[in-house]
Scaffold this motif. Sequence first.
Motif, PDB file in Angstrom:
ATOM      1  N   VAL A 101       0.800  -1.224   0.000  1.00 47.06           N
ATOM      2  CA  VAL A 101       0.000   0.000   0.000  1.00 47.06           C
ATOM      3  C   VAL A 101       0.837   1.280   0.000  1.00 47.06           C
ATOM      4  N   ALA A 102       2.115   1.188   0.331  1.00 49.28           N
ATOM      5  CA  ALA A 102       2.965   2.375   0.427  1.00 49.28           C
ATOM      6  C   ALA A 102       3.308   2.921  -0.962  1.00 49.28           C
ATOM      7  N   PRO A 103       3.542   4.218  -1.049  1.00 51.43           N
ATOM      8  CA  PRO A 103       3.995   4.796  -2.320  1.00 51.43           C
ATOM      9  C   PRO A 103       5.318   4.162  -2.754  1.00 51.43           C
ATOM     10  N   LYS A 104       5.488   4.012  -4.050  1.00 50.47           N
ATOM     11  CA  LYS A 104       6.681   3.348  -4.585  1.00 50.47           C
ATOM     12  C   LYS A 104       7.970   4.016  -4.110  1.00 50.47           C
ATOM     13  N   ARG A 105       7.954   5.332  -3.973  1.00 50.55           N
ATOM     14  CA  ARG A 105       9.136   6.061  -3.501  1.00 50.55           C
ATOM     15  C   ARG A 105       9.533   5.578  -2.110  1.00 50.55           C
ATOM     16  N   LEU A 106       8.564   5.421  -1.234  1.00 50.38           N
ATOM     17  CA  LEU A 106       8.849   4.955   0.124  1.00 50.38           C
ATOM     18  C   LEU A 106       9.377   3.525   0.126  1.00 50.38           C
ATOM     19  N   VAL A 107       8.792   2.691  -0.704  1.00 46.13           N
ATOM     20  CA  VAL A 107       9.230   1.295  -0.786  1.00 46.13           C
ATOM     21  C   VAL A 107      10.682   1.241  -1.249  1.00 46.13           C
ATOM     22  N   ARG A 108      11.032   2.038  -2.259  1.00 50.99           N
ATOM     23  CA  ARG A 108      12.424   2.065  -2.748  1.00 50.99           C
ATOM     24  C   ARG A 108      13.376   2.503  -1.643  1.00 50.99           C
ATOM     25  N   PHE A 110      12.892   2.364   1.611  1.00 58.04           N
ATOM     26  CA  PHE A 110      12.877   1.319   2.646  1.00 58.04           C
ATOM     27  C   PHE A 110      13.782   0.156   2.252  1.00 58.04           C
ATOM     28  N   ASP A 111      13.638  -0.304   1.014  1.00 59.05           N
ATOM     29  CA  ASP A 111      14.453  -1.426   0.538  1.00 59.05           C
ATOM     30  C   ASP A 111      15.928  -1.053   0.459  1.00 59.05           C
ATOM     31  N   ALA A 112      16.226   0.206   0.101  1.00 52.17           N
ATOM     32  CA  ALA A 112      17.615   0.654   0.020  1.00 52.17           C
ATOM     33  C   ALA A 112      18.288   0.669   1.394  1.00 52.17           C
ATOM     34  N   CYS A 113      17.494   0.806   2.455  1.00 54.27           N
ATOM     35  CA  CYS A 113      18.017   0.827   3.828  1.00 54.27           C
ATOM     36  C   CYS A 113      17.991  -0.550   4.469  1.00 54.27           C
TER      37      CYS A 113
END
Length: 120
Positions: A101-108, A110-113
Motif C-alpha cells: 500500500v505504500a507509495p513506490k518512492r517509500l518502498v524504494r 525502505f528497501d535501500a536501507c
Amino acid sequence: MVTFDQFLEMGLALPEAGERVTWETTVTLRVGEKIFAMGTPGSGEVTVKASKEDQAELLAAEPEVFSPAPYVGRHGWVLVRLAGVDGGELRELLAEAWRSVAPKRLVREFDACGGTGGTL
C-alpha cells in the motif's frame, strides 16, 4: 508469542506508518489512508493484508496460526493468532503488507536501507 503492543510497535516502525482507531475499537495501521493491518486490543488476533498466494501458503503451513480474515479474507487478508505467531514472521508479513500500500518512492527508500521494520 507476540503481544498486541509489539504488533503495533512493528507496524509503526515502518516508514510513514500511522495508527487510527476505526469502527470504535479497531486500531488500523495505515500509510496515508491505506490500511495494511488492523486489530482490536485484547482480542489476541490481528488482521494483515496479504496476496491471495501468500494467504494460501500461510494457511497451508500453519492453520492453527493463520486463517482467512473475516470479511476481507476473500481478498487475501489473513487473520493471525498472536499467541502462535513468531515475531520475525509477523514483522515480515507487516513489511510485505506495508509494501503493498505504500507509495513506490517509500518502498524504494525502505528497501535501500535494508527493508527492516524494527526489532523484536
